[in-house]
Design a protein around this motif. Structure first.
Motif, PDB file in Angstrom:
ATOM      1  N   HIS A 191       0.814  -1.219   0.000  1.00 18.18           N
ATOM      2  CA  HIS A 191       0.000   0.000   0.000  1.00 18.18           C
ATOM      3  C   HIS A 191       0.843   1.261   0.000  1.00 18.18           C
ATOM      4  O   HIS A 191       0.452   2.269  -0.583  1.00 18.18           O
ATOM      5  N   ASP A 246      -3.657  -2.472  -6.834  1.00 15.12           N
ATOM      6  CA  ASP A 246      -4.436  -3.186  -5.825  1.00 15.12           C
ATOM      7  C   ASP A 246      -5.775  -3.560  -6.456  1.00 15.12           C
ATOM      8  O   ASP A 246      -6.512  -2.676  -6.907  1.00 15.12           O
ATOM      9  N   SER A 267     -10.389  -1.487  -2.686  1.00 13.05           N
ATOM     10  CA  SER A 267      -9.702  -0.400  -3.389  1.00 13.05           C
ATOM     11  C   SER A 267     -10.592   0.282  -4.431  1.00 13.05           C
ATOM     12  O   SER A 267     -10.285   1.386  -4.866  1.00 13.05           O
TER      13      SER A 267
END
Ligand code: MN
Length: 217
Positions: free
Chosen positions: A100, A183, A188
């Protein structure tokens, strides 16, 4: 200064010191700041998604990692070392933290939309053109079953590869260097695109900053 004031100052410093001692013990990894405002990536990624994805999901992975490594051989390791060598929940949370951080730091509201220099050459060698690379990468992101990540990475020979990874998968565990990760966990994109993962993937190209990806290469 009178005695009462001295005592107040003394207690205040004590409280501040305890606060910092707590920080170093329990929060070895901290949530890194976003390099843009929460709403800067709209309309591609909404403020609401960033608030949950960065503020809740990423924070959760960082907090879990801190809790899990306390008192283990990974206690003093850097994040990439943890991702390379850990397994189980330490790997899952460490990899998700790193994934992330890379993801959020790939984007910019003033993104440079195409690679240049050595990375541009390498992409052309591998996929013929940047357009074709994007098509193959998007296809990998859309077709990945379930939760996970799609990566552009540099393998041990220095060649570029596209990797589909389930769950927390990071290229470091395959001996590759992560350059760009999308992602594709539902968290997301679901607030902004609901079930339309292909739309989310296509829009992400608008905010990928290739100067940042090139610096990782
Ligand atoms: Mn995520």
């Amino acid at each position: 200064m009178n005695r009462k004031l001295w005592m107040t100052v003394f207690c205040l410093f004590g409280a501040i010191e305890m606060m910092f001692a707590g920080l170093t013990e329990d929060n070895r990894f901290t949530l890194p700041p976003l390099p843009y405002e929460m709403d800067a990536l709209e309309p591609v990624i909404s403020r609401e998604t960033i608030e949950f994805h960065y503020g809740k999901h990423l924070k959760g992975y960082v907090d879990n990692l801190n809790r899990l490594i306390a008192g283990t051989p990974f206690e003093d390791a850097d994040l990439r070392t943890i991702v390379k060598y850990a397994s189980g929940p330490v790997y899952d949370n460490g990899a998700q933290a790193l994934n992330h951080i890379l993801y959020f730091n790939t984007f910019s509201p003033q993104a440079v939309h195409e690679p240049s220099g050595a990375l541009s050459e390498a992409i052309r060698r591998q996929w013929g053109s940047f357009e074709n690379f994007r098509r193959v990468f998007s296809q990998a992101a859309v077709s990945l079953f379930g939760s996970g990540w799609v990566w552009l990475a540099k393998d041990a020979q220095g060649d570029l590869v596209i990797l589909q990874e389930s769950n927390a998968g990071n290229p470091l565990s395959r001996g590759c260097v992560p350059l760009l990760g999308f992602d594709v966990w539902e968290h997301s994109y679901y607030l902004d695109y609901q079930n339309k993962r292909a739309d989310y993937v296509e829009k992400l190209w608008d905010i990928v900053d290739w100067d940042i990806v090139g610096a990782r290469y």
